[in-house]
Design a protein around this motif. Sequence first.
Motif, PDB file in Angstrom:
ATOM      1  N   ALA A 114      52.240  41.356  34.377  1.00 42.93           N
ATOM      2  CA  ALA A 114      51.425  41.060  35.820  1.00 42.93           C
ATOM      3  C   ALA A 114      51.160  39.718  35.796  1.00 42.93           C
ATOM      4  O   ALA A 114      51.029  38.837  34.938  1.00 42.93           O
ATOM      5  CB  ALA A 114      50.007  41.880  35.865  1.00 42.93           C
ATOM      6  N   ASP A 115      51.215  39.286  37.289  1.00 40.67           N
ATOM      7  CA  ASP A 115      50.844  37.918  37.842  1.00 40.67           C
ATOM      8  C   ASP A 115      49.411  37.665  37.840  1.00 40.67           C
ATOM      9  O   ASP A 115      48.505  38.750  37.890  1.00 40.67           O
ATOM     10  CB  ASP A 115      51.783  37.682  38.786  1.00 40.67           C
ATOM     11  N   ARG A 116      49.080  36.407  37.790  1.00 39.56           N
ATOM     12  CA  ARG A 116      47.360  36.098  37.832  1.00 39.56           C
ATOM     13  C   ARG A 116      46.805  36.673  38.878  1.00 39.56           C
ATOM     14  O   ARG A 116      45.867  37.315  38.873  1.00 39.56           O
ATOM     15  CB  ARG A 116      47.508  34.792  37.915  1.00 39.56           C
ATOM     16  N   GLU A 117      47.489  36.602  39.996  1.00 43.19           N
ATOM     17  CA  GLU A 117      47.014  37.100  41.556  1.00 43.19           C
ATOM     18  C   GLU A 117      46.619  38.633  41.396  1.00 43.19           C
ATOM     19  O   GLU A 117      45.535  39.240  41.842  1.00 43.19           O
ATOM     20  CB  GLU A 117      48.037  36.828  42.569  1.00 43.19           C
ATOM     21  N   THR A 118      47.637  39.383  40.893  1.00 38.52           N
ATOM     22  CA  THR A 118      47.414  41.031  40.662  1.00 38.52           C
ATOM     23  C   THR A 118      46.216  41.047  39.795  1.00 38.52           C
ATOM     24  O   THR A 118      45.412  42.067  39.974  1.00 38.52           O
ATOM     25  CB  THR A 118      48.627  41.492  40.138  1.00 38.52           C
ATOM     26  N   LEU A 119      46.099  40.332  38.637  1.00 42.27           N
ATOM     27  CA  LEU A 119      45.023  40.610  37.509  1.00 42.27           C
ATOM     28  C   LEU A 119      43.803  40.100  38.031  1.00 42.27           C
ATOM     29  O   LEU A 119      42.823  41.013  37.874  1.00 42.27           O
ATOM     30  CB  LEU A 119      45.604  39.651  36.404  1.00 42.27           C
ATOM     31  N   VAL A 120      43.495  39.091  38.942  1.00 37.64           N
ATOM     32  CA  VAL A 120      42.555  38.728  39.445  1.00 37.64           C
ATOM     33  C   VAL A 120      41.827  39.769  40.463  1.00 37.64           C
ATOM     34  O   VAL A 120      40.756  40.228  40.311  1.00 37.64           O
ATOM     35  CB  VAL A 120      42.453  37.275  40.031  1.00 37.64           C
ATOM     36  N   LYS A 121      42.918  40.393  41.033  1.00 40.57           N
ATOM     37  CA  LYS A 121      42.352  41.462  42.160  1.00 40.57           C
ATOM     38  C   LYS A 121      41.907  42.654  41.453  1.00 40.57           C
ATOM     39  O   LYS A 121      41.157  43.272  42.000  1.00 40.57           O
ATOM     40  CB  LYS A 121      43.916  41.574  42.865  1.00 40.57           C
ATOM     41  N   GLN A 122      42.863  43.042  40.319  1.00 39.60           N
ATOM     42  CA  GLN A 122      42.354  44.192  39.675  1.00 39.60           C
ATOM     43  C   GLN A 122      41.010  44.056  38.898  1.00 39.60           C
ATOM     44  O   GLN A 122      40.151  44.933  39.002  1.00 39.60           O
ATOM     45  CB  GLN A 122      43.444  44.547  38.566  1.00 39.60           C
ATOM     46  N   GLY A 123      40.750  42.854  38.483  1.00 40.92           N
ATOM     47  CA  GLY A 123      39.521  42.610  37.972  1.00 40.92           C
ATOM     48  C   GLY A 123      38.293  42.877  39.088  1.00 40.92           C
ATOM     49  O   GLY A 123      37.305  43.169  38.703  1.00 40.92           O
TER      50      GLY A 123
END
Length: 136
Positions: A114-123
């Motif tokens: 997963a890319d950083r943007e996706t992970l930050v959003k999921q978090g």
Amino acid sequence: MTDFRRVTDSLSVSPQISTQDVARAKAEGFSLIVNNRPDGEDPSQPTSAEIEAAAKAAGLSYLHVPVRGGPTQEQVDAVREAVEAADGPVLAFCRSGTRSIVTWSIGQALSGAADRETLVKQGYEAGYDLSGVLPH
């Protein structure tokens, strides 16, 4: 009742769970519990052995990867591999859920899952700010 926070279809994180929460985790379809909390952080917390016994009695797999401060590469790899190998959704917990989601998300970022943007959003959607812990 402890708050299980869905991050993805395969992972939820939670603050400290009790042995009673294990039965609920089983009822909600989790297959593996990952404990990222070291024993003895708080005298009132159940031990890893107590949670493991409850998990095994409920027919759940269990993994203890205690994280103190930031996770090591070995801890990141252990959590990533366990989540990937699980035969159903995983519930990871620590004191607040932060170490669990941080350890998992670093593994996702480093593996390219997963890319950083996706992970930050999921978090963010699960109630955690990962913007300061994930590599750019």
